[in-house]
Write a protein that holds these residues in place. Structure first.
Motif, short mmCIF file in Angstrom:
data_model
loop_
_atom_site.label_atom_id
_atom_site.label_comp_id
_atom_site.label_asym_id
_atom_site.label_seq_id
_atom_site.Cartn_x
_atom_site.Cartn_y
_atom_site.Cartn_z
N GLU A 7 0.85 -1.40 0.00
CA GLU A 7 0.06 -0.34 0.08
C GLU A 7 0.86 1.32 0.20
O GLU A 7 1.60 1.19 0.42
N ASP A 8 0.62 2.42 -0.55
CA ASP A 8 1.71 3.14 -1.13
C ASP A 8 1.34 4.50 -0.18
O ASP A 8 2.03 5.18 -0.49
N GLU A 9 0.26 4.50 -0.12
CA GLU A 9 -0.38 5.45 0.62
C GLU A 9 -0.37 5.46 2.42
O GLU A 9 -1.20 4.78 3.54
N SER A 12 -3.24 5.22 4.96
CA SER A 12 -3.63 3.99 4.60
C SER A 12 -2.68 2.50 5.30
O SER A 12 -3.12 2.00 5.87
N GLY A 13 -1.91 2.38 4.73
CA GLY A 13 -0.72 1.81 5.18
C GLY A 13 -0.31 1.60 6.39
O GLY A 13 -0.94 0.35 7.68
N TRP A 29 4.88 -4.19 5.64
CA TRP A 29 4.30 -3.02 4.59
C TRP A 29 5.55 -2.99 4.25
O TRP A 29 6.26 -2.43 4.31
N GLN A 31 5.43 0.13 0.41
CA GLN A 31 5.06 1.00 -0.79
C GLN A 31 5.15 1.34 -1.49
O GLN A 31 4.98 2.37 -2.57
N ASP A 51 -2.67 -3.47 -3.04
CA ASP A 51 -3.33 -2.15 -3.84
C ASP A 51 -3.61 -2.37 -5.37
O ASP A 51 -2.05 -2.97 -5.82
N LEU A 54 0.25 1.08 -7.41
CA LEU A 54 1.15 1.99 -7.12
C LEU A 54 2.60 1.78 -8.13
O LEU A 54 2.01 2.02 -9.01
N THR A 78 -8.46 -1.69 -3.07
CA THR A 78 -8.30 -0.59 -4.21
C THR A 78 -9.60 0.11 -3.72
O THR A 78 -10.82 -0.30 -3.68
N LYS A 100 -11.93 0.64 -1.35
CA LYS A 100 -12.01 1.62 -0.36
C LYS A 100 -12.87 2.59 -0.54
O LYS A 100 -13.60 2.82 -2.51
#
Length: 235
Positions: A7-9, A12-13, A29, A31, A51, A54, A78, A100
């Protein structure tokens, strides 16, 4: 149970990592898509939460490459909510697809469902001597008596009971249970072991959790039985 979160956000991550960790999972985790594929290929995960959008490599391509060699359960998480996106994800080999924004309780329920049915899922029950650890219901009994544990205490016991007779060092425990590098100035591991021992061993003649001075901790009955893993038949 070891989960990979791609997850790049950042918000949220961090939210997901914290929530899943508090629910008793060990979470890695990353990103970027490249890091996600690398980890998925080289480490042993029970589930991957992925996700789509990315940096470096998108989720579709990660799953496509991963399915060439691995059958690890994958949950897409996603903002892409078109029917075509859902169909594409499932056709590429995803096991579930959640859009999401989402409710954490629903995510957790889906994670546990995938772990129950996934090809690399954990056994449902672990028994050692008179201790029964129910992995999915997150319950522990000893000699039929319910023992209430915190999420970290449960994760600690789960790690120990899967490796009976093996001395586990403080750095090993800190890495797996707290996802942290062990600092000799912290006593977090010792405190957690002391609390678990108080709940698990006090009032019982046979002691299971032992300190090996200068090395770490070991879970065993010195004259006891082998660990048994039980997979329940569920309807």
């Amino acid at each position: 149970m070891h989960i990979l979160l791609v997850e790049d956000e950042p918000k949220s991550g961090d939210y997901l990592r914290r929530g899943l960790t508090e629910s008793g999972f060990v979470v890695d985790w990353v990103q970027t898509g490249v890091d996600g594929l690398h980890n998925a290929r080289t480490l042993d995960y029970k589930l991957i939460i992925l996700d789509v959008m990315l940096p470096g490599m998108n989720g579709w391509d990660i799953l496509r490459e991963l399915r060439r060699t691995h059958d690890t359960p994958v949950l897409f998480l996603t903002a892409r909510d078109e029917v075509e996106d859902r169909v594409k994800g499932l056709e590429l080999g995803a096991d579930d697809y959640l859009v999401k924004p989402f409710a954490y309780t629903e995510l957790l329920a889906r994670v546990r469902t995938l772990l129950r049915r996934g090809p690399s899922r954990e056994v449902d029950l672990i028994e050692y001597d008179d201790v029964v650890l129910d992995v999915l219901r997150r319950k522990v009994t000893r000699a039929g008596q319910r023992i209430d544990l915190t999420a970290k205490e449960f994760a600690l016991l789960h790690m120990l009971i899967r490796r009976p007779g093996e001395v586990l060092s403080r750095p090993q425990i800190a890495s797996q249970v707290w996802d942290m590098n062990f600092d000799s100035d912290t006593n977090v591991v010792d405190v957690a072991v002391r609390r678990l021992r108080a709940k698990l061993d006090e009032g019982f003649e046979k002691k299971l959790l032992h300190t090996v001075w200068g090395m770490g901790y070991v879970f065993e009955v010195r004259e006891g039985r082998e660990v048994r893993e039980v997979r329940e038949e569920r309807p």
